[in-house]
Motif scaffolding. Structure first.
Motif, PDB file in Angstrom:
ATOM      1  N   PHE A   6       0.836  -1.201   0.000  1.00 24.47           N
ATOM      2  CA  PHE A   6       0.000   0.000   0.000  1.00 24.47           C
ATOM      3  C   PHE A   6       0.868   1.246   0.000  1.00 24.47           C
ATOM      4  O   PHE A   6       2.056   1.207   0.326  1.00 24.47           O
ATOM      5  N   TRP A   7       0.258   2.345  -0.367  1.00 26.24           N
ATOM      6  CA  TRP A   7       0.881   3.658  -0.257  1.00 26.24           C
ATOM      7  C   TRP A   7      -0.209   4.691  -0.035  1.00 26.24           C
ATOM      8  O   TRP A   7      -1.379   4.473  -0.355  1.00 26.24           O
ATOM      9  N   LYS A   8       0.181   5.801   0.561  1.00 27.77           N
ATOM     10  CA  LYS A   8      -0.742   6.900   0.830  1.00 27.77           C
ATOM     11  C   LYS A   8      -0.268   8.107   0.031  1.00 27.77           C
ATOM     12  O   LYS A   8       0.872   8.540   0.176  1.00 27.77           O
ATOM     13  N   SER A   9      -1.164   8.639  -0.781  1.00 30.31           N
ATOM     14  CA  SER A   9      -0.728   9.644  -1.741  1.00 30.31           C
ATOM     15  C   SER A   9      -1.874  10.568  -2.121  1.00 30.31           C
ATOM     16  O   SER A   9      -2.925  10.590  -1.473  1.00 30.31           O
ATOM     17  N   ASP A  10      -1.647  11.293  -3.195  1.00 26.81           N
ATOM     18  CA  ASP A  10      -2.681  12.104  -3.813  1.00 26.81           C
ATOM     19  C   ASP A  10      -3.413  11.246  -4.836  1.00 26.81           C
ATOM     20  O   ASP A  10      -3.199  10.029  -4.898  1.00 26.81           O
ATOM     21  N   MET A  11      -4.258  11.860  -5.637  1.00 28.99           N
ATOM     22  CA  MET A  11      -4.834  11.162  -6.780  1.00 28.99           C
ATOM     23  C   MET A  11      -4.869  12.107  -7.972  1.00 28.99           C
ATOM     24  O   MET A  11      -5.548  13.135  -7.960  1.00 28.99           O
ATOM     25  N   ASP A  12      -4.104  11.756  -8.990  1.00 23.37           N
ATOM     26  CA  ASP A  12      -4.200  12.422 -10.281  1.00 23.37           C
ATOM     27  C   ASP A  12      -5.138  11.589 -11.155  1.00 23.37           C
ATOM     28  O   ASP A  12      -5.306  10.390 -10.941  1.00 23.37           O
ATOM     29  N   ILE A  45       3.900   8.410  -8.108  1.00 25.89           N
ATOM     30  CA  ILE A  45       2.885   7.456  -7.688  1.00 25.89           C
ATOM     31  C   ILE A  45       1.629   8.226  -7.259  1.00 25.89           C
ATOM     32  O   ILE A  45       1.712   9.389  -6.846  1.00 25.89           O
ATOM     33  N   GLY A  46       0.469   7.578  -7.393  1.00 25.89           N
ATOM     34  CA  GLY A  46      -0.772   8.220  -6.967  1.00 25.89           C
ATOM     35  C   GLY A  46      -1.626   8.677  -8.140  1.00 25.89           C
ATOM     36  O   GLY A  46      -1.819   9.863  -8.347  1.00 25.89           O
ATOM     37  N   GLU A  47      -2.153   7.716  -8.893  1.00 22.30           N
ATOM     38  CA  GLU A  47      -2.966   8.056 -10.065  1.00 22.30           C
ATOM     39  C   GLU A  47      -4.019   6.969 -10.257  1.00 22.30           C
ATOM     40  O   GLU A  47      -3.758   5.794 -10.014  1.00 22.30           O
ATOM     41  N   ALA A  48      -5.200   7.372 -10.693  1.00 23.04           N
ATOM     42  CA  ALA A  48      -6.296   6.424 -10.903  1.00 23.04           C
ATOM     43  C   ALA A  48      -7.196   6.939 -12.007  1.00 23.04           C
ATOM     44  O   ALA A  48      -7.143   8.119 -12.384  1.00 23.04           O
ATOM     45  N   SER A  49      -8.036   6.059 -12.510  1.00 26.09           N
ATOM     46  CA  SER A  49      -8.896   6.407 -13.645  1.00 26.09           C
ATOM     47  C   SER A  49      -9.982   7.403 -13.262  1.00 26.09           C
ATOM     48  O   SER A  49     -10.314   7.598 -12.084  1.00 26.09           O
ATOM     49  N   ARG A  74      -5.055  16.377  -3.587  1.00 30.52           N
ATOM     50  CA  ARG A  74      -3.629  16.461  -3.278  1.00 30.52           C
ATOM     51  C   ARG A  74      -3.195  15.515  -2.165  1.00 30.52           C
ATOM     52  O   ARG A  74      -1.994  15.354  -1.938  1.00 30.52           O
ATOM     53  N   SER A  75      -4.129  14.890  -1.468  1.00 35.67           N
ATOM     54  CA  SER A  75      -3.732  14.000  -0.374  1.00 35.67           C
ATOM     55  C   SER A  75      -4.932  13.184   0.080  1.00 35.67           C
ATOM     56  O   SER A  75      -6.056  13.382  -0.380  1.00 35.67           O
ATOM     57  N   GLY A  76      -4.663  12.253   1.020  1.00 35.91           N
ATOM     58  CA  GLY A  76      -5.745  11.550   1.689  1.00 35.91           C
ATOM     59  C   GLY A  76      -6.215  10.268   1.059  1.00 35.91           C
ATOM     60  O   GLY A  76      -7.218   9.704   1.501  1.00 35.91           O
ATOM     61  N   VAL A  77      -5.517   9.767   0.024  1.00 39.45           N
ATOM     62  CA  VAL A  77      -5.947   8.541  -0.646  1.00 39.45           C
ATOM     63  C   VAL A  77      -4.998   7.404  -0.274  1.00 39.45           C
ATOM     64  O   VAL A  77      -3.776   7.559  -0.327  1.00 39.45           O
TER      65      VAL A  77
END
Length: 255
Positions: free
Chosen positions: A99-105, A190-194, A213-216
């Motif tokens: 797992f990782w904790k990141s943003d979401m682009d 890292i930190g990207e989703a559809s 920018r954060s919380g995912v």
């Protein structure tokens, strides 16, 4: 006499003149008031409604986050959330998952659709996303998927049995959204989703200005791979099963 003659002539003329009846008096009619046009009904413009954020399955977000509270790094360094930002994000290990904790682009790559195309997304690539079981590219507008960074010495996801079709749980603000690995991104970010992943989690999904920018929290289950990557119902069923095993403390077993 001249005067008498004129008087007689005048009297004769008066007797011979035709009698004209007085003109009939027509009473004044009030002017008719114009008929008022019916009021114009203005229908307010209603923008297309986004579907409400939802939670897949019965495993609670809080229980998954409790498992991802600490971090036992499996990456040899840290990733950037975006180009030009500091590298602060490690990939962490769990029993049977990472797992990782990141943003979401927002990733719109794959099959061109109304919301995911070269006009809506300047970085759109129709060939970047993984292929479905029928050979066509994934539909980022409809299919929840996440993006893994390209393999490198920093971290090689293949060493954990991860790749296209692996099952993931994405957690954000009390919601759990199951997805698949559907694309590969830059080697150091890292930190990207559809588009669909963001939309279902209540995250702004516009590929130009959306994301958060954060919380995912992204949890990807090792050695889990769907035969039909485009089958979201299968991803939900398998993700729920693996998440329940993880929460219960058992090592998730893949089928």
């Amino acid at each position: 006499m001249r005067v008498q003659s004129l008087t007689l002539v005048a009297a004769s003329a008066a007797l011979l003149a035709p009698t004209t009846p007085p003109a009939a008096t027509v009473p004044d009619r009030p002017a008719e008031e114009p008929v008022a046009a019916p009021p114009t009904v203005t229908v307010p413009h209603r923008p297309r409604e986004e579907p409400a954020a939802r939670r897949d399955g019965d495993v609670r977000a809080a229980d998954l986050l409790a498992k991802a509270r600490g971090c036992a790094p499996v990456s040899r360094g840290r990733y950037r959330p975006d180009a030009g930002r500091p590298a602060t994000i490690p990939v962490c290990g769990l029993r049977g998952a990472v797992f990782w904790k990141s943003d979401m682009d927002i990733d719109c790559d794959g099959r061109p659709t109304r919301r995911c195309n070269r006009h809506t997304d300047p970085g759109f690539s129709p060939a970047a996303a993984s292929a479905q079981s029928d050979g066509r590219r994934l539909n980022a507008e409809r299919l929840p998927y996440i993006v893994l960074p390209a393999p490198r010495r920093l971290w090689n996801h293949r060493a954990h049995g991860l790749g296209s079709g692996s099952v993931a749980a994405v957690v954000y603000r009390g919601l759990v959204q199951y997805a698949v690995v559907g694309d590969t991104g830059p080697r150091d970010i890292i930190g990207e989703a559809s588009y669909a992943t963001a939309r279902r989690l209540g995250i702004p999904a516009d590929p130009r200005a959306g994301g958060t920018r954060s919380g995912v929290t992204y949890i990807v289950f090792e050695h889990s791979k769907l035969k039909h990557i485009e089958n979201h119902a299968a991803a939900v069923a398998e993700g729920e099963r693996l998440a329940r095993k993880l929460v219960q403390g058992d090592r998730p077993r893949t089928r």
